[in-house]
Design a protein around this motif. Structure first.
Motif, short mmCIF file in Angstrom:
data_model
loop_
_atom_site.label_atom_id
_atom_site.label_comp_id
_atom_site.label_asym_id
_atom_site.label_seq_id
_atom_site.Cartn_x
_atom_site.Cartn_y
_atom_site.Cartn_z
N ARG A 85 0.84 -1.20 0.00
CA ARG A 85 0.00 0.00 0.00
C ARG A 85 0.87 1.25 0.00
O ARG A 85 1.93 1.30 0.63
CB ARG A 85 -0.91 0.04 1.23
N HIS A 86 0.38 2.26 -0.72
CA HIS A 86 0.99 3.58 -0.76
C HIS A 86 0.14 4.49 0.11
O HIS A 86 -1.08 4.55 -0.05
CB HIS A 86 1.02 4.09 -2.21
N LEU A 87 0.77 5.19 1.05
CA LEU A 87 0.06 6.08 1.96
C LEU A 87 0.55 7.51 1.79
O LEU A 87 1.76 7.74 1.70
CB LEU A 87 0.28 5.68 3.43
N MET A 88 -0.38 8.44 1.76
CA MET A 88 -0.08 9.87 1.82
C MET A 88 -0.75 10.37 3.10
O MET A 88 -1.98 10.30 3.22
CB MET A 88 -0.61 10.61 0.60
N ILE A 89 0.05 10.88 4.03
CA ILE A 89 -0.42 11.23 5.36
C ILE A 89 -0.29 12.74 5.52
O ILE A 89 0.81 13.29 5.36
CB ILE A 89 0.38 10.48 6.43
N GLN A 90 -1.39 13.40 5.85
CA GLN A 90 -1.41 14.85 5.96
C GLN A 90 -1.81 15.28 7.36
O GLN A 90 -2.52 14.55 8.06
CB GLN A 90 -2.37 15.44 4.94
N GLY A 91 -1.40 16.47 7.72
CA GLY A 91 -1.69 17.04 9.03
C GLY A 91 -0.39 17.52 9.63
O GLY A 91 0.56 17.87 8.92
N ARG A 104 -5.57 13.41 7.53
CA ARG A 104 -6.04 12.62 6.40
C ARG A 104 -4.99 11.59 6.01
O ARG A 104 -3.79 11.89 6.01
CB ARG A 104 -6.31 13.53 5.21
N VAL A 105 -5.44 10.39 5.69
CA VAL A 105 -4.56 9.35 5.17
C VAL A 105 -5.20 8.78 3.91
O VAL A 105 -6.29 8.22 3.97
CB VAL A 105 -4.33 8.21 6.18
N ALA A 106 -4.54 8.97 2.78
CA ALA A 106 -4.99 8.38 1.51
C ALA A 106 -4.22 7.08 1.33
O ALA A 106 -2.99 7.06 1.42
CB ALA A 106 -4.73 9.33 0.35
N VAL A 107 -4.93 6.00 1.08
CA VAL A 107 -4.33 4.67 0.94
C VAL A 107 -4.69 4.11 -0.43
O VAL A 107 -5.87 4.07 -0.79
CB VAL A 107 -4.82 3.71 2.04
N ASN A 108 -3.68 3.69 -1.17
CA ASN A 108 -3.88 3.11 -2.50
C ASN A 108 -3.00 1.89 -2.67
O ASN A 108 -1.97 1.76 -2.01
CB ASN A 108 -3.53 4.15 -3.59
N PRO A 109 -3.37 0.98 -3.58
CA PRO A 109 -2.51 -0.16 -3.88
C PRO A 109 -1.15 0.33 -4.39
O PRO A 109 -1.04 1.41 -4.97
CB PRO A 109 -3.26 -0.90 -4.99
N ALA A 110 -0.13 -0.47 -4.16
CA ALA A 110 1.23 -0.11 -4.59
C ALA A 110 1.94 -1.36 -5.09
O ALA A 110 1.54 -2.48 -4.78
CB ALA A 110 2.00 0.51 -3.42
#
Length: 96
Positions: A9-15, A76-82
């Motif tokens: 999984r690819h994660l983009m973590i914001q805050g 926010r955490v966006a999670v996508n397949p990687a």
């Protein structure tokens, strides 16, 4: 582990996720869970990570990423397949 049990999984973590030891904590959590991958700060103030391993361990890491270390304030955490990382172990990469 069977290939069907393996996920990435690819994660983009914001805050408030930089300057709070998020990357080091993410590496510790990933190593504890037996995951491979990487984590890095991004110039926009977010943290990006790719984690791979058993489905259960990856899901646990994703849940952890929603709160992170104690001083983080994850919005926010966006999670996508990687794609599965080629290296073994878990790396802290330079800021992108």
């Amino acid at each position: 582990m069977r290939e069907t049990d393996h996920v990435a999984r690819h994660l983009m973590i914001q805050g408030l996720v930089q300057g709070v030891a998020f990357r080091a904590s993410a590496r510790t959590e990933a190593e504890r869970l037996g995951l491979c991958g990487w984590v890095r700060n991004r110039s926009d103030g977010s943290v990006e990570a790719v984690v791979a391993g058993s489905a259960g361990a990856v899901e646990h890491f994703v849940r952890w990423a929603h709160h992170g270390p104690s001083h983080a304030r994850v919005e926010r955490v966006a999670v996508n397949p990687a794609a599965r990382p080629e290296q073994t172990g878990f790396l802290m990469l330079p800021t992108l």
